[in-house]
Each structure stands twice: as structure tokens, then as C-alpha cells.
Design an enzyme around this catalytic site. Structure first.
Site, PDB file in Angstrom:
ATOM      1  N   HIS A  18      -0.340  -3.740  -5.014  1.00  0.00           N
ATOM      2  CA  HIS A  18      -1.760  -3.903  -5.348  1.00  0.00           C
ATOM      3  C   HIS A  18      -2.003  -4.223  -6.818  1.00  0.00           C
ATOM      4  CE1 HIS A  18      -2.899  -1.490  -1.482  1.00  0.00           C
ATOM      5  NE2 HIS A  18      -2.662  -2.766  -1.246  1.00  0.00           N
ATOM      6  N   GLN A  54       1.931   1.174  -3.820  1.00  0.00           N
ATOM      7  CA  GLN A  54       0.553   0.678  -3.747  1.00  0.00           C
ATOM      8  C   GLN A  54      -0.164   1.003  -5.057  1.00  0.00           C
ATOM      9  OE1 GLN A  54      -1.109   1.759   0.487  1.00  0.00           O
ATOM     10  NE2 GLN A  54       0.560   3.149  -0.013  1.00  0.00           N
ATOM     11  N   ARG A 113      -9.798   3.430 -15.187  1.00  0.00           N
ATOM     12  CA  ARG A 113      -8.488   3.653 -14.544  1.00  0.00           C
ATOM     13  C   ARG A 113      -7.371   3.452 -15.579  1.00  0.00           C
ATOM     14  NH1 ARG A 113     -11.914   4.610 -11.926  1.00  0.00           N
ATOM     15  NH2 ARG A 113     -11.126   6.600 -12.613  1.00  0.00           N
ATOM     16  N   SER A 158      -2.158   7.815   2.472  1.00  0.00           N
ATOM     17  CA  SER A 158      -2.852   8.103   3.721  1.00  0.00           C
ATOM     18  C   SER A 158      -2.543   7.047   4.780  1.00  0.00           C
ATOM     19  CB  SER A 158      -4.363   8.160   3.467  1.00  0.00           C
ATOM     20  OG  SER A 158      -4.825   6.891   3.035  1.00  0.00           O
ATOM     21  N   GLY A 161       2.896  10.270  -0.425  1.00  0.00           N
ATOM     22  CA  GLY A 161       1.577  10.289  -1.070  1.00  0.00           C
ATOM     23  C   GLY A 161       0.658   9.161  -0.680  1.00  0.00           C
ATOM     24  N   ASP A 182      -0.645   2.109 -11.389  1.00  0.00           N
ATOM     25  CA  ASP A 182      -0.183   2.710 -12.649  1.00  0.00           C
ATOM     26  C   ASP A 182       1.269   2.317 -12.916  1.00  0.00           C
ATOM     27  OD1 ASP A 182       1.751   4.701 -11.544  1.00  0.00           O
ATOM     28  OD2 ASP A 182      -0.021   5.646 -10.681  1.00  0.00           O
TER      29      ASP A 182
HETATM   30  P1  OAD Z   1      -5.219   7.623  -0.503  1.00  0.00           P
HETATM   31  O1  OAD Z   1      -6.170   8.265  -1.458  1.00  0.00           O
HETATM   32  O2  OAD Z   1      -5.784   6.953   0.680  1.00  0.00           O
HETATM   33  O3  OAD Z   1      -4.176   8.702   0.010  1.00  0.00           O
HETATM   34  C1  OAD Z   1      -3.571   9.567  -0.899  1.00  0.00           C
HETATM   35  C2  OAD Z   1      -2.626  10.457  -0.148  1.00  0.00           C
HETATM   36  O4  OAD Z   1      -1.968  11.270  -1.105  1.00  0.00           O
HETATM   37  C3  OAD Z   1      -3.294  11.391   0.861  1.00  0.00           C
HETATM   38  O5  OAD Z   1      -2.638  11.298   2.110  1.00  0.00           O
HETATM   39  C4  OAD Z   1      -3.100  12.774   0.223  1.00  0.00           C
HETATM   40  O6  OAD Z   1      -2.901  13.792   1.193  1.00  0.00           O
HETATM   41  C5  OAD Z   1      -1.847  12.565  -0.570  1.00  0.00           C
HETATM   42  N1  OAD Z   1      -1.651  13.493  -1.688  1.00  0.00           N
HETATM   43  C6  OAD Z   1      -2.567  14.122  -2.448  1.00  0.00           C
HETATM   44  N2  OAD Z   1      -1.964  14.887  -3.382  1.00  0.00           N
HETATM   45  C7  OAD Z   1      -0.616  14.716  -3.205  1.00  0.00           C
HETATM   46  C8  OAD Z   1       0.544  15.246  -3.846  1.00  0.00           C
HETATM   47  N3  OAD Z   1       0.459  16.079  -4.873  1.00  0.00           N
HETATM   48  N4  OAD Z   1       1.750  14.839  -3.380  1.00  0.00           N
HETATM   49  C9  OAD Z   1       1.842  13.983  -2.337  1.00  0.00           C
HETATM   50  N5  OAD Z   1       0.794  13.467  -1.707  1.00  0.00           N
HETATM   51  C10 OAD Z   1      -0.423  13.830  -2.126  1.00  0.00           C
HETATM   52  O7  OAD Z   1      -4.303   6.637  -1.380  1.00  0.00           O
HETATM   53  P2  OAD Z   1      -3.366   5.448  -0.903  1.00  0.00           P
HETATM   54  O8  OAD Z   1      -2.829   5.696   0.460  1.00  0.00           O
HETATM   55  O9  OAD Z   1      -2.423   5.174  -1.993  1.00  0.00           O
HETATM   56  O10 OAD Z   1      -6.022   0.019  -2.893  1.00  0.00           O
HETATM   57  O11 OAD Z   1      -4.424   4.290  -0.843  1.00  0.00           O
HETATM   58  C11 OAD Z   1      -4.017   2.998  -0.577  1.00  0.00           C
HETATM   59  C12 OAD Z   1      -4.891   2.018  -1.295  1.00  0.00           C
HETATM   60  O12 OAD Z   1      -6.270   2.333  -1.084  1.00  0.00           O
HETATM   61  C13 OAD Z   1      -4.764   2.037  -2.805  1.00  0.00           C
HETATM   62  O13 OAD Z   1      -3.646   1.323  -3.257  1.00  0.00           O
HETATM   63  C14 OAD Z   1      -6.061   1.410  -3.237  1.00  0.00           C
HETATM   64  C15 OAD Z   1      -6.968   2.211  -2.349  1.00  0.00           C
HETATM   65  O14 OAD Z   1      -8.208   1.726  -2.093  1.00  0.00           O
HETATM   66  C16 OAD Z   1      -6.801  -0.884  -3.510  1.00  0.00           C
HETATM   67  O15 OAD Z   1      -7.551  -0.575  -4.424  1.00  0.00           O
HETATM   68  C17 OAD Z   1      -6.652  -2.266  -2.975  1.00  0.00           C
END
Ligand code: OAD
Length: 229
Positions: free
Chosen positions: A104, A86, A56, A171, A169, A89
Site C-alpha cells: 500500500h 500492508q 501519519r 484483519s 496483525g 510505515d
Molecule cells: P486493521 O486495522 O484492519 O486490522 C488490524 C489488526 O491488527 C486487527 O485484526 C487487530 O486485532 C490486530 N492487532 C491490534 N493490535 C495488535 C497487536 N499488538 N499485535 C498483533 N495484532 C494486533 O489493519 P489492516 O488489516 O492492516 O489500507 O488494514 C489493511 C488496510 O486497511 C491498510 O493497509 C489500510 C487500511 O485501510 C489503505 O489505506 C489502502
């Protein structure tokens, strides 16, 4: 000055080439959370955990902020902006955002396993032989599943103070972080940007923009900068 809070997730950095977690082709399809991102994983196989986070870090070091990160910086011309992310980076900071809270943790930092205040900058791979100056092993400065989120209360206070909340961005699947957005004031304006349909329940004053951050955020920012909000 009105306060804008940006609540960002992995999709924010997708157009910088960093994988999200839950999309198809996302990191949690390739790796088992229980093997790489929990305190138990660290106990059982620290090398595997370090290897996952070393990858990463390597990818973060090779990536650059995208148009969405830059757009958020531009908001600082007219608003008091706080980014609550969250993401582990540093792309918000690299773009120039001056107030960033990492819920995080941060991949470019490591800490002593015994003393979470002993933080070190890391720009290369961590090994199980690396030690903090208290003699204990170094671990990535990230929050694992099952661990507390030390920045939670600060994040909550900041989201409560938002006049405008931009959710981008994410979920909204991982708690407690995802639950933070529900602390926004009822009267605050909310904009949710994500190419997928995100369910958020009943959330007053919400506009959903079902589009990628790299195109939707610059447009939303132009609108916020040019109109009287
Ligand atoms: P997710 O992978 O769960 O969600 C990513 C979101 O980004 C999805 O809803 C996609 O539709 C959206 N997406 C994809 N491409 C995009 C773009 N170009 N522009 C805008 N949105 C886009 O990631 P997070 O919600 O960040 O935690 O996940 C939360 C946490 O789960 C992370 O911080 C990490 C992970 O496990 C830990 O590791 C504790």
C-alpha cells in the site's frame, strides 16, 4: 534455505504506538475513508488528504520498531525472509529487515501525480504547493481505496513461494491485499498471529495464535530458529 514470508498489517506496528484502522479507537473511527483516502477525496479536498497523511508521517517519524519487528529480522539468520506488508510505515526496514515489499505504498515517499515513477523521499509535511520536477503536484506515495495495487502480482508470486507463511496483525478485510494469503501453497506451514479472532475460512496447515505480535512473534521466531523446520 527455506523461505519464510511475513504478511503484516497495522497490528504489527500497534505496539510501536501507531494506530490500527479497524480496532475500536482505530483510524477509520476518527476519519471517513471517503474524505481522506480515495482519488475523489484528493480531487475535492487535497488539503484534508495531505493533512491526514502528514499526521501519519509525523507519527511514523516518532515511532520505533517493536519486539515483533526485531524478531522478524532474526529469522534472516536461518531463512530466506521476505516481508510483504500492508503498512506504509518504515518500521520493518528500521528494524533491519532486508527484503520488504509495501503493498500500500510508503508514507516517507511522495510522487508526481502525473508520473508514478518520479518518487521523492519526504521527512516532513507535504503541502499542495509542493511540486515534482516535472512541475506537477506531489501526492503521498500510498494506495488509495479504488486504486490499483501495483505490487499485487509481485506479492502473489512471493506468497506462492513461501515454505512458511506468518500472517500478523491484519484483519484481512481489505482486498485485494487480504486475498493474497490464499495463494500460499497448501503444504506450506501457516501461522496467524492476532489478538482478535480472524476468520480465514478453510486454510490447510494453519496454526492460530490469538495474542499480540510483541509477545507471540518472538516466541514463534525462537521456535523456528531452534527446531529443524
Ligand atoms: P486493521 O486495522 O484492519 O486490522 C488490524 C489488526 O491488527 C486487527 O485484526 C487487530 O486485532 C490486530 N492487532 C491490534 N493490535 C495488535 C497487536 N499488538 N499485535 C498483533 N495484532 C494486533 O489493519 P489492516 O488489516 O492492516 O489500507 O488494514 C489493511 C488496510 O486497511 C491498510 O493497509 C489500510 C487500511 O485501510 C489503505 O489505506 C489502502
Amino acid at each position: 534455505m527455506k523461505r519464510i514470508v511475513v504478511f503484516s498489517g497495522a497490528g504489527m506496528s500497534a505496539e510501536s504506538g501507531l494506530k490500527t484502522f479497524r480496532d475500536s479507537g482505530g483510524l477509520w473511527e476518527e476519519y471517513d475513508i471517503h474524505e481522506v483516502a480515495t482519488p475523489e477525496a484528493w480531487e475535492i479536498n487535497p488539503e484534508l488528504v495531505l493533512d491526514f497523511y502528514n499526521q501519519r508521517r509525523e507519527q511514523v517519524l516518532q515511532s520505533k520498531p517493536n519486539a515483533a519487528h526485531h524478531a522478524i529480522v532474526a529469522l534472516e539468520k536461518k531463512f530466506d525472509v521476505v516481508v510483504v506488508t500492508q503498512n506504509i510505515d518504515n518500521l520493518h526496514e528500521l528494524a533491519g529487515s532486508t527484503n520488504v515489499i509495501h503493498l500500500h505504498g510508503e508514507i516517507l515517499k511522495a510522487r508526481s501525480v502525473k508520473n508514478s515513477d518520479k518518487l521523492y523521499n519526504v521527512n516532513g509535511p507535504l503541502s499542495i504547493h509542493d511540486r515534482a520536477d516535472d512541475g506537477s503536484p506531489l501526492r503521498p506515495h500510498v494506495v488509495w481505496f479504488g486504486e490499483d495495487v501495483p505490487m499485487y502480482e509481485l506479492g502473489k508470486t512471493i506468497i506462492q513461494s513461501a515454505d512458511i507463511l506468518i500472517i500478523v496483525g491484519t484483519s484481512l478485510n481489505v482486498f485485494p491485499a487480504a486475498g493474497l494469503v490464499l495463494h500460499a501453497k497448501e503444504e506450506s506451514r501457516k501461522i496467524l498471529i492476532d489478538p482478535n479472532e480472524i476468520s480465514i475460512g478453510s486454510f490447510p496447515n494453519l496454526i492460530k495464535v490469538q495474542e499480540k505480535a510483541g509477545s507471540a512473534l518472538p516466541r514463534a521466531v525462537n521456535d523456528l530458529l531452534s527446531n529443524n523446520h
